[in-house]
Design a protein around this motif. Structure first.
Motif, PDB file in Angstrom:
ATOM      1  N   LEU A   1       7.929   5.076   5.171  1.00 19.10           N
ATOM      2  CA  LEU A   1       8.166   6.056   4.583  1.00 19.10           C
ATOM      3  C   LEU A   1       7.578   7.344   5.063  1.00 19.10           C
ATOM      4  CD1 LEU A   1       7.341   4.796   0.909  1.00 19.10           C
ATOM      5  CD2 LEU A   1       9.665   5.498   1.770  1.00 19.10           C
ATOM      6  N   ARG A   2       6.676   7.338   5.853  1.00 11.68           N
ATOM      7  CA  ARG A   2       6.045   8.503   6.574  1.00 11.68           C
ATOM      8  C   ARG A   2       5.749   9.799   5.658  1.00 11.68           C
ATOM      9  NH1 ARG A   2      11.591   9.029   9.862  1.00 11.68           N
ATOM     10  NH2 ARG A   2      12.242   8.450   7.801  1.00 11.68           N
ATOM     11  N   GLY A   3       4.956   9.195   4.537  1.00  9.22           N
ATOM     12  CA  GLY A   3       4.480  10.270   3.645  1.00  9.22           C
ATOM     13  C   GLY A   3       3.313  11.079   4.220  1.00  9.22           C
ATOM     14  N   LYS A   4       3.007  11.893   3.445  1.00 12.96           N
ATOM     15  CA  LYS A   4       1.606  12.674   3.890  1.00 12.96           C
ATOM     16  C   LYS A   4       1.190  13.479   2.853  1.00 12.96           C
ATOM     17  CE  LYS A   4       3.901  16.602   6.221  1.00 12.96           C
ATOM     18  NZ  LYS A   4       3.993  17.309   7.318  1.00 12.96           N
TER      19      LYS A   4
ATOM     20  N   HIS B   1      -2.226  -6.216   7.414  1.00 15.88           N
ATOM     21  CA  HIS B   1      -1.374  -5.212   8.288  1.00 15.88           C
ATOM     22  C   HIS B   1      -0.024  -5.110   7.707  1.00 15.88           C
ATOM     23  CE1 HIS B   1      -4.018  -5.439  12.133  1.00 15.88           C
ATOM     24  NE2 HIS B   1      -4.636  -4.963  11.169  1.00 15.88           N
ATOM     25  N   GLN B   2       0.581  -6.236   7.194  1.00 15.60           N
ATOM     26  CA  GLN B   2       2.042  -6.271   6.693  1.00 15.60           C
ATOM     27  C   GLN B   2       1.814  -5.092   5.451  1.00 15.60           C
ATOM     28  OE1 GLN B   2       4.753  -6.548   7.528  1.00 15.60           O
ATOM     29  NE2 GLN B   2       6.001  -6.523   5.858  1.00 15.60           N
TER      30      GLN B   2
ATOM     31  N   ALA C   1       4.556   2.041   3.585  1.00 17.30           N
ATOM     32  CA  ALA C   1       4.282   3.329   3.859  1.00 17.30           C
ATOM     33  C   ALA C   1       4.242   3.939   5.212  1.00 17.30           C
ATOM     34  CB  ALA C   1       2.630   3.337   3.228  1.00 17.30           C
ATOM     35  N   GLN C   2       4.408   3.057   6.156  1.00 15.94           N
ATOM     36  CA  GLN C   2       4.622   3.668   7.520  1.00 15.94           C
ATOM     37  C   GLN C   2       5.779   4.070   7.400  1.00 15.94           C
ATOM     38  OE1 GLN C   2       4.499   0.533  10.670  1.00 15.94           O
ATOM     39  NE2 GLN C   2       3.229   1.950  11.966  1.00 15.94           N
TER      40      GLN C   2
ATOM     41  N   HIS D   1       0.779  -1.115  -0.144  1.00 18.60           N
ATOM     42  CA  HIS D   1      -0.166   0.218  -0.027  1.00 18.60           C
ATOM     43  C   HIS D   1       0.711   1.323  -0.011  1.00 18.60           C
ATOM     44  CE1 HIS D   1      -3.451  -2.665   2.436  1.00 18.60           C
ATOM     45  NE2 HIS D   1      -3.133  -2.986   1.187  1.00 18.60           N
ATOM     46  N   PRO D   2       0.429   2.332  -0.633  1.00 17.16           N
ATOM     47  CA  PRO D   2      -0.854   2.586  -1.157  1.00 17.16           C
ATOM     48  C   PRO D   2      -0.499   2.765  -2.890  1.00 17.16           C
ATOM     49  CG  PRO D   2      -0.031   4.547  -0.346  1.00 17.16           C
ATOM     50  CD  PRO D   2       1.116   3.692  -0.405  1.00 17.16           C
TER      51      PRO D   2
END
Length: 653
Positions: A489-492, A480-481, A486-487, A315-316
């Motif tokens: 990478l901490r994108g927003k 969850h995996q 994405a977690q 994701h995503p």
């Protein structure tokens, strides 16, 4: 921009066939008669973002002119959101898309605009991948280590006086797997494997700080109480130069585990078929299949149903990953996303709506699996999904030190040599703000249970060049995996992105050393990724992605993000230089098409398809002779001449 006055068509066929070149800016709409199902416009915002298309059934104004009652329209693919899962028939076949409406109706309904916006916000939350990682990245900073690693002049951090020892270790309990509704499936009821022990052998406890979502780099803040993140010490170290032996034949688990876990499951069906509309986001599909499980046999006579998942990327991403490549956690075991596609419904350049599969339009079927957006608009997909009861997966986090990071990357490279197909692994470098700590993250995902995957974790975690800041590898649900990359990478939302990628044949020491030196000077928000390739990817040869690309050892990506008001040439230049210059000696053609970024040089696009390029051009001329779908990565004009990307792709903001 002048707006051509369209002639009034007399039939829906005329509507589909009319072309209005570069006449519709984004967010403006044409009147669409209810009798018309699809129509096409070759305009700038065709490129890659099909979910943004709109179908509007009310009169609107277009640059001051009243739209005619019947004109070419834009298809709102975000409204095509059906999804369903079906087991194979007795003969292994499936229900074709052409007969789909005769069977079970899909269980999704198109959301309104407000609901869709809220869903977008919800889908951008990735903390369910690991609460331990979320706490670490957004909670209090980790303490400086006066005794570990090189001196500050070769560390990517500021000198911060140390006022404490390394402190006690948190005993962390990863979240149990879930079906996506918030309820636990009971797949992790035992003691957390991330607990480290005190000298007396008892796990030490510490409270977990609340998450702070406002700053993705909050872990760099040295103020407040210091809590050392957990490390794992429950598995013995193994030699990193070993051969893993034959792959495990049972990826579903065959060892006794605590009650409620899926170790004894044997799925009834080797695979299932998932049908979904083009407007479905991948996370929505994964959530649906996690909730709608299929039968399994249990050796103890009782147990839960088993979730099935399509081999997507992490994701995503959107649904179009199915026609662009798609490399993810299941790819080494099941192949790329395009290898698991079995049928599509698509709109061609001449307005025809066709079903494309191995038997119908076989030449187009070969071409769309890798170059799909250049040949038409896919509206519905049918793909294979496979049983994934549980994965043993997670992250190992280390500080980035320029002196020791090469050793860790080489350790990773040596560990994954000869790894079984069930094992996915990557190592990534992710940059913090200038002068502050960056991270090296090793991610693994073994498709199976803890007992089956722990030897691979033991090897990866045996590197002792730095203290491991966090080890939260444990059994998880695959749903969850999927959020884990994405977690980290901490994108927003509201950031610019730049992506460059390559496939490489090997990872020699000198290339690793140069990579680390170059990465040390990248700006905040840059991530460089090394993913283990191979496995089942090599098994498929009936798509336009050539065998040479499939035989690559690693897929490499530079994933750069920065705030809209930042003007720093390094955000782009550092990625270009790393991919095009540093890695050039080991390039294996171009990247997988799904890793093509904005404004790629034409030569790199052609290199994606290698020896298949000439055949792909022939099929393009056959199905899209006037180059209707030019607003994509396709690097040629209607005459077959090479054109620069900026002439047919939207500009970078």
């Amino acid at each position: 921009m002048s707006t051509p006055t369209p002639t009034k068509p007399t039939s829906s066929e005329d509507i589909v066939g009319q072309k209005y070149d570069r006449c519709l800016p984004p967010k403006l709409h044409w009147h669409v008669p209810t009798s018309v199902q699809f129509a096409l416009i070759p305009c700038e915002f065709f490129y890659g973002i099909k979910e943004n298309f709109d179908v509007v059934k009310t009169d609107r104004l277009l640059q001051g002119q009243s739209a005619p009652s019947l004109v070419t329209c834009i298809v709102d693919l975000s409204k095509i959101v059906g999804v369903d899962i079906e087991p194979p028939k007795e003969d292994g076949s499936y229900t074709s898309l052409k007969n789909l409406n005769k069977g079970k109706e899909a269980e999704f309904t198109a959301p309104n605009g407000k609901r869709r916006r809220q869903e977008d916000i919800d889908l951008r939350s990735y903390d369910m991948a690991s609460q331990a990682v979320a706490t670490f990245l957004r909670g209090p900073g980790f303490p400086p280590l006066p005794h570990d690693g090189p001196p500050p002049n070769v560390r990517r951090r500021l000198d911060v006086p140390s006022t404490c020892d390394s402190g006690p270790t948190v005993s962390s309990s990863p979240s149990p797997p879930s079906d996506g509704t918030g309820s636990s499936s009971g797949a992790n009821t035992g003691t957390a494997s991330t607990a480290a022990s005190s000298p007396a052998g008892e796990p030490l406890k510490a409270s977990v700080p609340p998450l702070r979502a406002s700053d993705p780099f909050a872990y760099l803040n040295k103020s407040g109480p210091v809590i050392a993140p957990p490390t794992q010490a429950s598995y013995p170290a193994l030699s990193t130069s070993r051969s893993w032996g034959a792959p495990n034949s049972n990826v579903y688990g065959n060892h006794p585990l605590p009650p409620g876990q899926l170790a004894l499951a044997e799925p009834v069906h080797p695979h299932a078929y998932v049908t979904f509309g083009a407007g479905m986001r991948q996370k929505e599909i994964d959530t649906y299949t996690a909730q709608h499980k299929l039968e399994a046999r249990y050796s103890n006579g009782a147990g839960e149903l088993v979730p099935y998942h399509v081999p997507f990327s992490a994701h995503p991403v959107g649904s179009s990953i199915m026609i662009l490549g798609g490399f993810g956690f299941l790819s080494r075991l099941r192949g790329l996303s395009i290898d698991n596609l079995v049928e599509v419904e698509m709109v061609l350049a001449d307005g025809r709506i066709v079903i494309v599969n191995e038997e119908e339009h076989p030449d187009l079927w070969w071409a769309i699996r890798g170059a799909g957006p250049t040949l038409g608009i896919v509206t519905r997909y049918k793909a294979k999904a496979y049983p994934v009861p549980v994965v043993f997966a997670g992250n190992l986090l280390y500080r980035f030190h320029r002196a020791t990071a090469p050793s860790l990357i080489k350790h990773f490279r040596d560990c994954v040599k000869g790894a079984p197909r069930e094992l996915y692994a990557n190592v990534l470098l992710t940059a913090g703000p200038a002068g502050k700590d960056s991270l090296v993250v090793v991610q693994m995902c073994y498709v199976g249970t803890r007992e089956q995957g722990q030897e691979y974790l033991a090897a990866l975690s045996s590197w002792d060049g730095e203290r491991c800041l966090l080890n939260e590898v444990d059994e998880k649900s695959f749903l969850h995996q999927q959020d884990s990359v994405a977690q980290v990478l901490r994108g927003k939302a509201g950031r610019q992105w730049f992506i460059r990628s390559a496939l490489i044949t090997s990872l020699p020491d000198d290339l690793i050393n140069e990579t680390v030196i170059n990465f040390a000077d990248t700006p905040v928000g840059c991530t460089w990724l090394f993913e283990l390739a191979g496995g089942a990817i090599i098994d498929y040869e009936d798509t336009c992605v050539p065998k040479t690309q499939r035989e690559a050892s690693f897929t490499i990506a530079a994933l750069h993000q920065w705030e809209m008001d930042v003007d720093d040439d390094r955000c782009v230049d550092s990625a270009e230089e790393w991919i095009a210059d540093t890695l050039k000696p080991v390039h294996q053609g171009g990247p997988f098409p799904s890793f093509l970024g904005r404004h790629e040089p034409p030569e790199r696009v052609k290199a994606c398809f290698g020896s298949n390029w000439d055949r792909l051009c022939e099929i393009k001329r056959l199905y899209d002779p006037t180059n209707v779908f030019r607003n994509s990565f396709w690097p040629l004009n209607a005459e077959g001449e090479t054109v620069e990307a900026y002439t047919h792709e939207p500009p970078t903001p």
